[in-house]
Design a protein around this motif. Structure first.
Motif, PDB file in Angstrom:
ATOM      1  N   PRO A 150       0.818  -1.210   0.000  1.00 42.49           N
ATOM      2  CA  PRO A 150       0.000   0.000   0.000  1.00 42.49           C
ATOM      3  C   PRO A 150       0.858   1.269   0.000  1.00 42.49           C
ATOM      4  O   PRO A 150       2.034   1.232   0.377  1.00 42.49           O
ATOM      5  N   PRO A 151       0.276   2.391  -0.393  1.00 40.06           N
ATOM      6  CA  PRO A 151       1.036   3.653  -0.438  1.00 40.06           C
ATOM      7  C   PRO A 151       1.109   4.336   0.931  1.00 40.06           C
ATOM      8  O   PRO A 151       0.692   5.485   1.088  1.00 40.06           O
ATOM      9  N   ILE A 152       1.622   3.643   1.927  1.00 44.29           N
ATOM     10  CA  ILE A 152       1.778   4.239   3.247  1.00 44.29           C
ATOM     11  C   ILE A 152       2.998   5.147   3.228  1.00 44.29           C
ATOM     12  O   ILE A 152       4.077   4.733   2.777  1.00 44.29           O
ATOM     13  N   PRO A 153       2.873   6.374   3.684  1.00 48.13           N
ATOM     14  CA  PRO A 153       4.033   7.281   3.687  1.00 48.13           C
ATOM     15  C   PRO A 153       5.234   6.662   4.398  1.00 48.13           C
ATOM     16  O   PRO A 153       5.134   6.152   5.514  1.00 48.13           O
ATOM     17  N   GLY A 154       6.362   6.672   3.710  1.00 45.87           N
ATOM     18  CA  GLY A 154       7.600   6.164   4.272  1.00 45.87           C
ATOM     19  C   GLY A 154       7.870   4.696   4.021  1.00 45.87           C
ATOM     20  O   GLY A 154       9.002   4.235   4.204  1.00 45.87           O
ATOM     21  N   LEU A 155       6.860   3.933   3.583  1.00 52.48           N
ATOM     22  CA  LEU A 155       7.059   2.497   3.396  1.00 52.48           C
ATOM     23  C   LEU A 155       8.106   2.203   2.326  1.00 52.48           C
ATOM     24  O   LEU A 155       8.926   1.290   2.472  1.00 52.48           O
ATOM     25  N   ALA A 156       8.094   2.982   1.263  1.00 52.71           N
ATOM     26  CA  ALA A 156       9.045   2.749   0.172  1.00 52.71           C
ATOM     27  C   ALA A 156      10.481   3.035   0.591  1.00 52.71           C
ATOM     28  O   ALA A 156      11.432   2.598  -0.083  1.00 52.71           O
ATOM     29  N   ASP A 157      10.659   3.738   1.703  1.00 55.00           N
ATOM     30  CA  ASP A 157      12.002   4.138   2.128  1.00 55.00           C
ATOM     31  C   ASP A 157      12.579   3.265   3.236  1.00 55.00           C
ATOM     32  O   ASP A 157      13.711   3.493   3.676  1.00 55.00           O
ATOM     33  N   VAL A 158      11.801   2.288   3.713  1.00 56.27           N
ATOM     34  CA  VAL A 158      12.317   1.392   4.752  1.00 56.27           C
ATOM     35  C   VAL A 158      12.360  -0.029   4.207  1.00 56.27           C
ATOM     36  O   VAL A 158      11.572  -0.390   3.328  1.00 56.27           O
ATOM     37  N   PRO A 159      13.271  -0.858   4.702  1.00 54.86           N
ATOM     38  CA  PRO A 159      13.303  -2.254   4.246  1.00 54.86           C
ATOM     39  C   PRO A 159      12.103  -3.015   4.804  1.00 54.86           C
ATOM     40  O   PRO A 159      11.785  -2.901   5.989  1.00 54.86           O
ATOM     41  N   TYR A 160      11.441  -3.764   3.939  1.00 49.49           N
ATOM     42  CA  TYR A 160      10.298  -4.551   4.408  1.00 49.49           C
ATOM     43  C   TYR A 160      10.336  -5.936   3.768  1.00 49.49           C
ATOM     44  O   TYR A 160      10.965  -6.157   2.730  1.00 49.49           O
ATOM     45  N   LEU A 161       9.636  -6.864   4.420  1.00 50.16           N
ATOM     46  CA  LEU A 161       9.552  -8.242   3.964  1.00 50.16           C
ATOM     47  C   LEU A 161       8.156  -8.524   3.436  1.00 50.16           C
ATOM     48  O   LEU A 161       7.179  -7.907   3.855  1.00 50.16           O
ATOM     49  N   THR A 162       8.069  -9.475   2.521  1.00 48.59           N
ATOM     50  CA  THR A 162       6.794 -10.032   2.087  1.00 48.59           C
ATOM     51  C   THR A 162       6.927 -11.557   2.173  1.00 48.59           C
ATOM     52  O   THR A 162       7.974 -12.076   2.571  1.00 48.59           O
TER      53      THR A 162
END
Length: 477
Positions: A150-162
């Motif tokens: 989702p387009p949550i502010p800041g999500l694209a700038d932090v490492p995340y897992l799927t």
């Protein structure tokens, strides 16, 4: 560069997951010429990143959790010491054991031409890749789905897992924050909690919202008792931080709170993978949910094209993709009238306790049929096998409208296996009496279904009219 080689086929399949492979195998075994495209791993998401690795991880987590319960059985056991490298090796071994069934070699052995390249439409009856051009009588889109980001502010700038990356991450998470309290989110939350991580789940609504409310509550409470924090009614508003230090700013009933974790898992649902297919060139109508198909799974805009599994924009389960392949084979080659909705769809959440359901939940049935809905249930704490094994949390609930089974939900140990009794009955139009008219071996958990069904008839079998009838019959010599 040379022009792509031209191939002619009876069936062209785009996607080597459950639906595509089943359809390709069926067509090939019928002697038809099949071309199968898969640009990533054979077996698709289920084998490589979904059902198989997640259930292997859950099994490892159950083994880690078992010593904590040993004392109540009179057994003294030392605490488990999970090893993330070893757990990953077990997950990998599980995948490798199943992989040959879905391998390129197996399908080439069946007679399929397997192309390990990305494919796209070039016209209504033609699919192309880097090396081939396939003109086909029928084309299947079975490209599966991927995690929704989702387009949550800041999500694209932090490492995340799927689900595609969590089973192979190098380091075990000290504090895993999970966005999403659905089946995937809670299964993985409980697994990592049992393996030793601190886990926090953020869910903007009710956790396991599609499950029976009472049964969902049982599972959520059980997971909380194991130490997992589940925040219902909270929304991730923004994210910040970097590797090993991620902050989720969540808005909830009491305002905003900052949650600090080492790793972030995004488990907020899935979306069909349709990018790069050039569906417009194929005259194939679609929406973000999937290819626009009828209940026969055939494209509404291009009758040569069919969509199976997640790409069809319906239930996102591996077993549904397999059923879709069966519907395709029956309709396309045997001219039968099966549809995607011909059978009720079961679903299982593999938490401990499991939650299994089919058809309508009680709430859905009451919304549809009102007060004409009745339920009958039987608790696990009255089942002798459950008592003997110390797994007494849960119940089997049957949902009926005018005496007909319209749904069921089972919460408890082994619920997914137990549900198959109800699935068989509903899929074959059996009456409720069919669930009472068989000998259930003793002691087994599946007896809860028979006991729930029998409870529905108790008032009529043992009520005043029955007692009066028996009294009269006793006068007959």
């Amino acid at each position: 560069m040379a022009d792509p080689k031209l191939l002619k086929a009876d069936l062209c399949v785009i996607g080597g997951g459950s639906g595509g492979l089943s359809a390709a195998a069926g067509a090939a075994m019928l002697g038809l010429k099949v071309v199968l495209f898969e640009k990533h791993e054979m077996g698709g998401d289920c084998l490589n990143y979904g059902c198989v690795p997640s259930k292997a991880l859950l099994s490892a987590a159950k083994a880690a959790h078992a010593p904590r319960e040993a004392a109540r059985y009179g057994v003294n056991a030392p605490p488990a010491t999970p090893d993330w490298t070893g757990v990953k090796a077990y997950v990998r071994k599980t995948i490798e054991t199943i992989a040959p069934v879905d391998s390129q070699e197996r399908f080439e052995g069946l007679g399929c031409t397997v192309i390990r390249e990305a494919a796209r439409f070039d016209s209504k009856d033609t699919v192309v890749s880097a090396s081939v051009r396939v003109k086909a009588r029928r084309i299947i889109v079975a490209t599966g789905s991927q995690a929704f980001i989702p387009p949550i502010p800041g999500l694209a700038d932090v490492p995340y897992l799927t689900n595609e990356t969590i089973f192979s991450m190098p380091d075990f998470p000290q504090h895993l924050i999970v966005l999403g309290g659905g089946p995937i989110g809670l299964e993985l939350a409980q697994a990592f909690g049992r393996l030793g991580a601190q886990v926090t789940v953020i869910e903007m609504g009710r956790a396991l919202a599609r499950a029976d409310a009472g049964h969902a509550a049982l599972a959520v409470e059980a997971i909380r008792k194991e130490g997992v924090t589940i925040l219902e009614g909270y929304k991730a508003a923004r994210l910040s931080g970097g590797p090993g230090a991620i902050t989720v700013h969540a808005e909830g009933p009491d305002g905003e709170t900052a949650l600090h974790g080492s790793h972030l898992l995004v488990a907020l649902g899935r979306r069909a993978v349709l990018g790069g297919l050039d569906l417009e060139k194929g005259g194939v109508a679609f929406t973000p949910a999937g290819v626009t198909v009828g209940d026969n799974l055939r494209s509404r805009s291009n009758p040569r094209v069919w969509a199976l599994g997640d790409a069809a924009g319906r239930e996102q389960f591996t077993h549904v993709a397999g059923w879709h392949a069966s519907v395709f084979i029956r309709r396309a080659f045997f001219k039968q009238g099966s549809t995607a909705a011909s059978l009720p769809v079961p679903a299982v959440t593999y938490t401990s306790p499991e939650i299994a359901q089919i058809g309508l939940t009680e709430a859905e049935a009451r919304k549809t049929f009102g007060d004409a809905v009745k339920t009958t249930a039987f608790p696990f704490h009255e089942n002798d096998r459950a008592i003997a094994e110390g797994k007494t949390l849960g119940e089997a609930k049957l949902v009926l409208h005018k005496g007909k089974l319209v749904g069921a939900s089972i919460a408890g140990d082994g619920a997914g296996d137990i549900l198959q009794l109800v699935s068989l009955a509903m899929s074959n139009g059996m009456k409720l009496t069919a669930l009472t008219n068989f000998i259930s071996p003793y002691p087994t958990r599946a007896e809860v279904v028979k006991r729930a069904a029998s409870a529905y008839f108790t008032p009529s079998v043992f009520g005043k009219p029955a007692r009066t009838l028996v009294s009269l019959l006793q006068r007959i010599p």
